[in-house]
Design a protein around this motif. Structure first.
Motif, PDB file in Angstrom:
ATOM      1  N   ALA A   1      -0.699  14.900  -0.233  1.00  0.00           N
ATOM      2  CA  ALA A   1      -1.486  13.783   0.291  1.00  0.00           C
ATOM      3  C   ALA A   1      -2.228  13.149  -0.877  1.00  0.00           C
ATOM      4  CB  ALA A   1      -2.465  14.264   1.343  1.00  0.00           C
ATOM      5  N   LEU A   2      -2.269  11.828  -0.875  1.00  0.00           N
ATOM      6  CA  LEU A   2      -2.881  11.062  -1.968  1.00  0.00           C
ATOM      7  C   LEU A   2      -4.019  10.216  -1.422  1.00  0.00           C
ATOM      8  CD1 LEU A   2      -2.920   9.704  -4.846  1.00  0.00           C
ATOM      9  CD2 LEU A   2      -1.196   8.112  -3.943  1.00  0.00           C
ATOM     10  N   ALA A   3      -5.209  10.419  -1.962  1.00  0.00           N
ATOM     11  CA  ALA A   3      -6.332   9.515  -1.700  1.00  0.00           C
ATOM     12  C   ALA A   3      -6.365   8.531  -2.865  1.00  0.00           C
ATOM     13  CB  ALA A   3      -7.639  10.296  -1.593  1.00  0.00           C
TER      14      ALA A   3
ATOM     15  N   LEU B   1       0.596   0.228  -6.940  1.00  0.00           N
ATOM     16  CA  LEU B   1      -0.124   1.461  -7.245  1.00  0.00           C
ATOM     17  C   LEU B   1       0.459   2.649  -6.487  1.00  0.00           C
ATOM     18  CD1 LEU B   1      -3.833   0.179  -7.255  1.00  0.00           C
ATOM     19  CD2 LEU B   1      -2.397   0.754  -9.227  1.00  0.00           C
ATOM     20  N   ILE B   2       0.863   2.453  -5.249  1.00  0.00           N
ATOM     21  CA  ILE B   2       1.472   3.555  -4.498  1.00  0.00           C
ATOM     22  C   ILE B   2       2.810   3.940  -5.108  1.00  0.00           C
ATOM     23  CG2 ILE B   2       2.552   4.148  -2.289  1.00  0.00           C
ATOM     24  CD1 ILE B   2       0.284   2.712  -0.900  1.00  0.00           C
ATOM     25  N   ARG B   3       3.597   2.967  -5.485  1.00  0.00           N
ATOM     26  CA  ARG B   3       4.903   3.257  -6.065  1.00  0.00           C
ATOM     27  C   ARG B   3       4.768   4.073  -7.353  1.00  0.00           C
ATOM     28  NH1 ARG B   3       6.679  -1.172  -4.967  1.00  0.00           N
ATOM     29  NH2 ARG B   3       5.901  -2.331  -6.760  1.00  0.00           N
TER      30      ARG B   3
ATOM     31  N   LEU C   1       1.771  11.205   2.485  1.00  0.00           N
ATOM     32  CA  LEU C   1       0.633  10.538   3.102  1.00  0.00           C
ATOM     33  C   LEU C   1      -0.209   9.900   2.018  1.00  0.00           C
ATOM     34  CD1 LEU C   1      -1.318   9.971   5.524  1.00  0.00           C
ATOM     35  CD2 LEU C   1      -2.381  12.193   5.022  1.00  0.00           C
ATOM     36  N   ALA C   2      -0.475   8.604   2.148  1.00  0.00           N
ATOM     37  CA  ALA C   2      -1.336   7.882   1.210  1.00  0.00           C
ATOM     38  C   ALA C   2      -2.468   7.232   1.997  1.00  0.00           C
ATOM     39  CB  ALA C   2      -0.546   6.819   0.449  1.00  0.00           C
ATOM     40  N   VAL C   3      -3.696   7.489   1.565  1.00  0.00           N
ATOM     41  CA  VAL C   3      -4.882   6.925   2.207  1.00  0.00           C
ATOM     42  C   VAL C   3      -5.533   5.934   1.255  1.00  0.00           C
ATOM     43  CG1 VAL C   3      -7.112   7.430   3.269  1.00  0.00           C
ATOM     44  CG2 VAL C   3      -5.215   9.036   3.547  1.00  0.00           C
ATOM     45  N   LEU C   4      -5.869   4.759   1.756  1.00  0.00           N
ATOM     46  CA  LEU C   4      -6.435   3.672   0.969  1.00  0.00           C
ATOM     47  C   LEU C   4      -7.924   3.537   1.242  1.00  0.00           C
ATOM     48  CD1 LEU C   4      -3.622   1.063   1.705  1.00  0.00           C
ATOM     49  CD2 LEU C   4      -3.794   2.593  -0.277  1.00  0.00           C
ATOM     50  N   PRO C   5      -8.681   2.952   0.323  1.00  0.00           N
ATOM     51  CA  PRO C   5     -10.126   2.832   0.510  1.00  0.00           C
ATOM     52  C   PRO C   5     -10.492   1.805   1.586  1.00  0.00           C
ATOM     53  CG  PRO C   5      -9.503   2.524  -1.799  1.00  0.00           C
ATOM     54  CD  PRO C   5      -8.252   2.454  -0.996  1.00  0.00           C
ATOM     55  N   GLU C   6     -11.702   1.928   2.049  1.00  0.00           N
ATOM     56  CA  GLU C   6     -12.328   0.872   2.827  1.00  0.00           C
ATOM     57  C   GLU C   6     -12.438  -0.377   1.941  1.00  0.00           C
ATOM     58  OE1 GLU C   6     -16.428   0.530   5.487  1.00  0.00           O
ATOM     59  OE2 GLU C   6     -16.418   1.720   3.651  1.00  0.00           O
ATOM     60  N   TYR C   7     -12.307  -1.549   2.541  1.00  0.00           N
ATOM     61  CA  TYR C   7     -12.485  -2.840   1.848  1.00  0.00           C
ATOM     62  C   TYR C   7     -11.377  -3.160   0.858  1.00  0.00           C
ATOM     63  CZ  TYR C   7     -17.322  -1.945   3.407  1.00  0.00           C
ATOM     64  OH  TYR C   7     -18.443  -1.635   4.139  1.00  0.00           O
ATOM     65  N   PHE C   8     -10.278  -2.394   0.835  1.00  0.00           N
ATOM     66  CA  PHE C   8      -9.264  -2.622  -0.196  1.00  0.00           C
ATOM     67  C   PHE C   8      -8.614  -3.990  -0.079  1.00  0.00           C
ATOM     68  CE2 PHE C   8      -6.484  -1.491   3.231  1.00  0.00           C
ATOM     69  CZ  PHE C   8      -5.210  -1.963   2.913  1.00  0.00           C
ATOM     70  N   LEU C   9      -8.692  -4.603   1.094  1.00  0.00           N
ATOM     71  CA  LEU C   9      -8.080  -5.921   1.267  1.00  0.00           C
ATOM     72  C   LEU C   9      -9.033  -7.074   1.028  1.00  0.00           C
ATOM     73  CD1 LEU C   9      -5.836  -5.521   4.444  1.00  0.00           C
ATOM     74  CD2 LEU C   9      -5.132  -5.626   2.049  1.00  0.00           C
ATOM     75  N   SER C  10     -10.307  -6.910   1.372  1.00  0.00           N
ATOM     76  CA  SER C  10     -11.163  -8.099   1.472  1.00  0.00           C
ATOM     77  C   SER C  10     -12.585  -7.941   0.979  1.00  0.00           C
ATOM     78  CB  SER C  10     -11.230  -8.552   2.936  1.00  0.00           C
ATOM     79  OG  SER C  10     -11.846  -7.555   3.736  1.00  0.00           O
ATOM     80  N   GLY C  11     -13.060  -6.721   0.748  1.00  0.00           N
ATOM     81  CA  GLY C  11     -14.493  -6.537   0.600  1.00  0.00           C
ATOM     82  C   GLY C  11     -15.155  -6.578   1.964  1.00  0.00           C
TER      83      GLY C  11
ATOM     84  N   GLY D   1      -5.263   3.140   6.095  1.00  0.00           N
ATOM     85  CA  GLY D   1      -6.250   2.286   5.440  1.00  0.00           C
ATOM     86  C   GLY D   1      -7.211   1.728   6.463  1.00  0.00           C
ATOM     87  N   ASN D   2      -7.965   0.736   6.052  1.00  0.00           N
ATOM     88  CA  ASN D   2      -9.009   0.173   6.900  1.00  0.00           C
ATOM     89  C   ASN D   2      -9.107  -1.317   6.634  1.00  0.00           C
ATOM     90  OD1 ASN D   2     -12.077  -0.627   7.230  1.00  0.00           O
ATOM     91  ND2 ASN D   2     -11.761   1.147   8.544  1.00  0.00           N
ATOM     92  N   ALA D   3      -9.255  -2.091   7.705  1.00  0.00           N
ATOM     93  CA  ALA D   3      -9.337  -3.546   7.568  1.00  0.00           C
ATOM     94  C   ALA D   3     -10.176  -4.102   8.710  1.00  0.00           C
ATOM     95  CB  ALA D   3      -7.943  -4.168   7.597  1.00  0.00           C
ATOM     96  N   TYR D   4     -10.678  -5.302   8.514  1.00  0.00           N
ATOM     97  CA  TYR D   4     -11.309  -6.042   9.599  1.00  0.00           C
ATOM     98  C   TYR D   4     -10.213  -6.751  10.377  1.00  0.00           C
ATOM     99  CZ  TYR D   4     -15.733  -5.287   7.158  1.00  0.00           C
ATOM    100  OH  TYR D   4     -16.815  -4.717   6.561  1.00  0.00           O
ATOM    101  N   GLU D   5     -10.316  -6.709  11.709  1.00  0.00           N
ATOM    102  CA  GLU D   5      -9.274  -7.366  12.493  1.00  0.00           C
ATOM    103  C   GLU D   5      -9.850  -7.984  13.764  1.00  0.00           C
ATOM    104  OE1 GLU D   5      -6.296  -4.395  13.304  1.00  0.00           O
ATOM    105  OE2 GLU D   5      -7.286  -3.749  15.144  1.00  0.00           O
TER     106      GLU D   5
END
Length: 358
Positions: free
Chosen positions: A16-18, A49-51, A67-77, A116-120
């Motif tokens: 697993a990759l954070a 970066l994942i590749r 499994l790859a987990v991405l940070p909060e705000y990685f798309l938009s702040g 990951g996490n995003a606003y939607e």
């Protein structure tokens, strides 16, 4: 997912990759169109970066990153004073929108489960947006969507709870999916500080908790880093926590939220941790079968089996503290005003006083 989880098939260990990565915010983009362009650039960079990370981890450890987990705000702040309508136009994803399809391509091209996490947005609540954690499978399909339940400055399902439950049902609050990697779930950002959320997920079967975060980088023991280990140990679960490697594009010291992405095992031990900046160093082997042996063994360390939940029923319900449904207005939802979050928190403090806590 039902609380009565069926017996699961055996799971081979995997990495697993954070993934700790710098967030390029959209707040200061001059137009919504330019903000959307930056989000697409952020997605493209995520794929790169994942590749590269998957290739290195496989060579270094011999374990395939599944499994790859991405940070909060990685798309938009995050919003800094924008109205709900402005932020929706600039930064929020549609649940079936183009950005999710591009993220699905990354999962498919790299044969990973991607969290990951995003606003939607949500068509049932057109004047609001939610902060959502997601898990996309290696076929590119979004298999889990978890809406953040506790937030200081963004709307949550709790603010419209009755209608949210009418639409989605109670299972939508604490979703868990059964996969070839084990049972996966998500928790968002500072929610790692609230033990009830991870406990609810674990009682619904979660074995790996994907934690997208953007938190302070410090050489001191921070609340979130302490909580990651506690949530892992007390729930006999892995926590894969990805922090941002700084945030640019906002009026904010860029490296304030940096470092400490980590993988924590079910014993509460940090298996791997990243230093500052863009980093793939927070990767480790996940052994679900060892976790399941621990959960099935009568022992003092089997904290999940030792829960006596009936003792706490009245503590949590009589009376409540933070009021629900505060954004429900007739048959619609109301847009939170300037002082909404502060005033609602003041009401919660008054309730604590009435309970005799203050």
């Amino acid at each position: 997912m039902s609380r009565n989880v069926a017996s699961a098939s055996a799971v081979e260990s995997y990495a697993a990759l954070a993934l700790q990565m710098r967030c390029h915010a959209v707040n200061e983009c001059s137009t919504p169109g330019k903000a959307r362009s930056r989000i697409r650039d952020n997605i493209e960079r995520t794929g790169d970066l994942i590749r590269g990370s998957k290739r290195f981890v496989g060579t270094y450890s011999g374990d395939a990153v599944r499994l790859a987990v991405l940070p909060e705000y990685f798309l938009s702040g995050f919003p800094q004073g924008e109205s709900a309508a402005e932020w929706a136009e600039r930064a929020c994803l549609q649940p079936d929108g183009a950005e999710y399809r591009l993220l699905g391509n990354i999962a498919r091209d790299n044969d990973v489960w991607l969290s990951g996490n995003a606003y939607e947005t949500d068509s049932h609540f057109p004047d609001l947006y939610f902060q959502s954690s997601f898990i996309i499978d290696p076929a590119g399909e979004c298999k889990l969507r978890y809406r953040r339940l506790i937030s200081m400055y963004s709307p949550t399902p709790h603010d419209v709870l009755d209608r949210y439950l009418d639409i989605y049902g109670e299972k939508a609050l604490f979703p868990v999916i059964d996969t070839e990697l084990g049972r996966l779930a998500c928790v968002a950002s500072e929610e790692i500080l609230f033990p009830e959320i991870c406990r609810a997920l674990a009682l619904n079967g979660a074995e790996v908790i994907c934690h997208s975060s953007s938190e302070m980088g410090s050489p001191r023991a921070t609340p979130k880093n302490t909580a990651k280990r506690a949530r892992a140990f007390e729930n006999v679960a892995y926590v894969v926590s990805a922090n941002s490697g700084g945030i640019s594009g906002i009026r904010f010291p860029a490296e304030s939220t940096d470092g400490h992405s980590q993988v924590v095992d079910f014993r509460g031990q940090v298996l791997a941790e990243a230093g500052p900046g863009d980093s793939m160093c927070a990767f480790a082997e996940v052994d679900i079968e060892a976790l399941r042996r621990r959960r099935r063994k009568p022992s003092m360390s089997n904290m999940l089996a030792r829960q006596r939940l009936e003792l706490f029923r009245s503590v949590y319900t009589d009376p409540g503290i933070y009021p629900p449904n505060t954004l429900l207005e007739g048959d619609g939802d109301s847009v939170p005003g300037k002082d909404y979050y502060t005033e609602t928190l003041r009401e919660a403090i008054r309730r604590l006083r009435d309970r005799g806590c203050l």
